[in-house]
Design an enzyme around this catalytic site. Sequence first.
Site, PDB file in Angstrom:
ATOM      1  N   ASN A   1       0.822  -1.209   0.000  1.00  0.00           N
ATOM      2  CA  ASN A   1       0.000   0.000   0.000  1.00  0.00           C
ATOM      3  C   ASN A   1       0.855   1.256   0.000  1.00  0.00           C
ATOM      4  OD1 ASN A   1      -2.542  -1.340   0.118  1.00  0.00           O
ATOM      5  ND2 ASN A   1      -2.311  -1.615   2.329  1.00  0.00           N
TER       6      ASN A   1
ATOM      7  N   CYS B   1      -5.689  -7.736  -3.436  1.00  0.00           N
ATOM      8  CA  CYS B   1      -6.225  -6.559  -4.123  1.00  0.00           C
ATOM      9  C   CYS B   1      -6.855  -7.050  -5.415  1.00  0.00           C
ATOM     10  CB  CYS B   1      -5.117  -5.547  -4.394  1.00  0.00           C
ATOM     11  SG  CYS B   1      -5.668  -4.144  -5.382  1.00  0.00           S
ATOM     12  N   GLY B   2      -8.178  -6.983  -5.477  1.00  0.00           N
ATOM     13  CA  GLY B   2      -8.871  -7.506  -6.656  1.00  0.00           C
ATOM     14  C   GLY B   2      -8.606  -6.700  -7.906  1.00  0.00           C
ATOM     15  N   ASN B   3      -8.620  -5.365  -7.801  1.00  0.00           N
ATOM     16  CA  ASN B   3      -8.321  -4.534  -8.969  1.00  0.00           C
ATOM     17  C   ASN B   3      -6.885  -4.742  -9.423  1.00  0.00           C
ATOM     18  OD1 ASN B   3     -10.892  -3.311  -9.063  1.00  0.00           O
ATOM     19  ND2 ASN B   3     -10.285  -1.781  -7.552  1.00  0.00           N
TER      20      ASN B   3
ATOM     21  N   ASN C   1      -9.074  -9.628   2.691  1.00  0.00           N
ATOM     22  CA  ASN C   1      -8.974  -8.318   3.324  1.00  0.00           C
ATOM     23  C   ASN C   1     -10.211  -8.070   4.183  1.00  0.00           C
ATOM     24  OD1 ASN C   1      -6.603  -7.833   1.934  1.00  0.00           O
ATOM     25  ND2 ASN C   1      -7.545  -6.582   0.352  1.00  0.00           N
TER      26      ASN C   1
ATOM     27  N   GLU D   1     -10.293   2.941   1.975  1.00  0.00           N
ATOM     28  CA  GLU D   1      -9.443   1.754   1.992  1.00  0.00           C
ATOM     29  C   GLU D   1      -8.342   1.855   3.044  1.00  0.00           C
ATOM     30  OE1 GLU D   1      -6.998  -1.035  -1.213  1.00  0.00           O
ATOM     31  OE2 GLU D   1      -8.119   0.723  -1.884  1.00  0.00           O
TER      32      GLU D   1
ATOM     33  N   CYS E   1     -12.228  -0.265  -4.981  1.00  0.00           N
ATOM     34  CA  CYS E   1     -11.571  -1.334  -4.218  1.00  0.00           C
ATOM     35  C   CYS E   1     -12.170  -2.650  -4.682  1.00  0.00           C
ATOM     36  CB  CYS E   1     -11.785  -1.132  -2.721  1.00  0.00           C
ATOM     37  SG  CYS E   1     -11.160  -2.488  -1.697  1.00  0.00           S
ATOM     38  N   GLY E   2     -11.370  -3.490  -5.315  1.00  0.00           N
ATOM     39  CA  GLY E   2     -11.885  -4.724  -5.895  1.00  0.00           C
ATOM     40  C   GLY E   2     -12.438  -5.690  -4.866  1.00  0.00           C
ATOM     41  N   THR E   3     -11.689  -5.919  -3.770  1.00  0.00           N
ATOM     42  CA  THR E   3     -12.214  -6.817  -2.744  1.00  0.00           C
ATOM     43  C   THR E   3     -13.421  -6.182  -2.058  1.00  0.00           C
ATOM     44  OG1 THR E   3     -10.613  -5.984  -1.103  1.00  0.00           O
ATOM     45  CG2 THR E   3      -9.995  -7.962  -2.351  1.00  0.00           C
TER      46      THR E   3
END
Length: 330
Positions: A71, A80-82, A171, A225, A234-236
């Site tokens: 981060n 991190c999904g994205n 996460n 986040e 935020c993907g997750t």
Amino acid sequence: MINLKKVHGSQNSFFILDQTLLTTPLTEQELVTLTKTLTAKATGILGGADGILVVQKSSTPNTVAQMRVINADGSEASMCGNGLRTVARYLAEKHALTSFKVQTRQSDLEVQKQAELAPSVPAFGVEISPVHFEKRYLPFDNLGAEQIIDRPLVEFEPQKKLHFTIMAVPNPHLISFVPDIEKAGTFLGELGSKLNTLNPYFPDGVNVNFAQILGPNKLFVRTYERGVGFTNACGTGMSATSLAFYLSHPEQCDLTQEITVFNPGGMVKTKVRQLDDQFKIQLIGNATFTHDILVAEKHLHHNTVTPDVCQIQATGEQEAYLKFIQHLNA
């Protein structure tokens, strides 16, 4: 010369650093220092970023590589999904693959190339798992229960107008559905800041997501986040919120269909699957490479990556992505 890539998923932006290409991999302290420098919004390269995605040699069988997420503040995220979508694209092009697994901090996750969202807007689908609700996986405390699913929390919102869900994917996420996402923005910022500094509820901090239901299988999600602050996406968080949508509003969520999730940076699709008492989520969205950055390896080690020592080339993909976004908003 090493090729760093500036990338984004729903404008959640990162630099990809492939450690396997370095003569000498960066140490942990060098990674943290470099991340803080590169990602700084005011002084970093290309306006900074939300973090660095580190590609390393895998340590588990049947995975192509390992992804680590550092981060902007130097902390390390579980997932991190994205970011995983962009790393999936990077590895797919590097190894000429369309479907494979990537090692992350807690699990090996499946990734697949998807059809373009629009011309010159590449897309990938990534697995978001494991999913846990028990507080030993998050952790959280002083909230009166071992699990929090769709219930008011007077500790956060005394009027009991909002319900909250807590889950790890992996996460940690706190999720609430609000009637107006714009009006709730100030409260989101205040709550996110409170729960990511010293507090009695989340000792490790938590990602805070507010969502507005736009219709059947349609959401808008905004996230504060952990380790970043407000982010474009935020993907997750969007994945966890999709599952919370089903758990708290099943009459508006059909799991046989994709869920459309809008965010400040664009739009993704999610697929929630339930197998017995386990949930799996697939996150589908763009994997955009905006810039190639050539730099000598010594500058990475010495934390001297500045524009004057780099060769920076725009890819043109951001223009295509912005056209896609304009179409969404039309």
